[in-house]
Design a protein around this motif. Sequence first.
Motif, short mmCIF file in Angstrom:
data_model
loop_
_atom_site.label_atom_id
_atom_site.label_comp_id
_atom_site.label_asym_id
_atom_site.label_seq_id
_atom_site.Cartn_x
_atom_site.Cartn_y
_atom_site.Cartn_z
N ASP A 98 23.25 11.99 5.88
CA ASP A 98 23.64 10.59 6.05
C ASP A 98 22.84 10.02 7.22
OD1 ASP A 98 25.51 10.62 3.94
OD2 ASP A 98 27.00 11.55 5.25
N LEU A 99 21.53 10.02 7.04
CA LEU A 99 20.59 9.56 8.06
C LEU A 99 19.43 8.84 7.38
CD1 LEU A 99 20.20 12.89 10.08
CD2 LEU A 99 21.46 10.86 10.83
N GLU A 123 32.93 23.99 1.27
CA GLU A 123 31.63 24.01 0.61
C GLU A 123 30.50 23.75 1.62
OE1 GLU A 123 29.09 21.61 -2.80
OE2 GLU A 123 31.13 21.00 -2.35
N GLN A 124 29.45 24.53 1.52
CA GLN A 124 28.30 24.32 2.40
C GLN A 124 27.45 23.19 1.85
OE1 GLN A 124 26.20 27.93 3.25
NE2 GLN A 124 27.94 28.83 4.29
N LYS A 125 27.08 22.26 2.72
CA LYS A 125 26.29 21.10 2.30
C LYS A 125 24.83 21.45 2.08
CE LYS A 125 29.28 17.65 4.34
NZ LYS A 125 29.36 16.46 5.20
N THR A 126 24.35 22.45 2.80
CA THR A 126 22.97 22.90 2.60
C THR A 126 22.97 23.89 1.44
OG1 THR A 126 22.47 22.61 4.94
CG2 THR A 126 21.00 24.04 3.69
N HIS A 129 22.06 22.63 10.26
CA HIS A 129 21.94 21.34 9.59
C HIS A 129 23.16 20.47 9.87
CE1 HIS A 129 18.69 22.47 6.37
NE2 HIS A 129 18.18 22.20 7.55
N ASN A 130 24.34 21.08 9.95
CA ASN A 130 25.53 20.31 10.32
C ASN A 130 25.37 19.74 11.73
OD1 ASN A 130 26.74 20.91 7.87
ND2 ASN A 130 28.04 22.52 8.70
N ARG A 131 24.83 20.55 12.63
CA ARG A 131 24.60 20.09 14.00
C ARG A 131 23.54 19.00 14.03
NH1 ARG A 131 24.77 25.21 16.97
NH2 ARG A 131 22.52 25.30 16.79
N LEU A 132 22.48 19.14 13.22
CA LEU A 132 21.45 18.10 13.13
C LEU A 132 22.10 16.77 12.74
CD1 LEU A 132 18.02 18.36 11.34
CD2 LEU A 132 19.46 16.38 11.07
N GLN A 133 22.94 16.80 11.71
CA GLN A 133 23.63 15.59 11.25
C GLN A 133 24.43 14.97 12.40
OE1 GLN A 133 23.85 13.93 7.94
NE2 GLN A 133 24.68 12.43 9.37
N ALA A 134 25.17 15.78 13.12
CA ALA A 134 26.03 15.28 14.20
C ALA A 134 25.20 14.71 15.36
CB ALA A 134 26.94 16.40 14.71
#
Length: 154
Positions: free
Chosen positions: A23-24, A2-5, A143-148
């Motif tokens: 989670d920021l 599932e895509q989080k965005t 967005h996944n990369r931003l989170q990481a």
Amino acid sequence: MEQKTKIRAEDGKQEVVITREFDLPLELLFRAYVEPDLVEQWMGTKVLKLESKKHGSYQFETTDPKGNKYSFHGAIHEFCPNRKITRTFEMENMPFGVQLEFLEFQQLAADTSKLNMHVLYESVAQRDQVLKMGMPQGINMVHNRLQAVVSKLK
């Protein structure tokens, strides 16, 4: 997976609504959009200019694996720290025209926040073309990369 965005694009409308919970803390999420070194890391682009202020502007450049360069830029119309950025976005040498983006940042809890993006296109056809070119997958990936990347700053 599932895509989080989440992306909502209603038929017949020239807009896209994008939402993502991170989670920021709110301050870190906002920094990811306004600090050049962070933007470069999560977007995978070179920041040529980023004036994070009202009446500011930005210019980014990306090089694909084949060596082709893509530039995009815009003007910042509204800038409210940790709350809102209103800006334009335009890719050079592409047939998409200018889009208007409203980014709203929302604190959900001490260590969680939400980004709401409302993007307006010149026409329904233009919006549909951007969607067909993989925008939903691309924005989820960055967005996944931003989170990481930004999680390392906690």
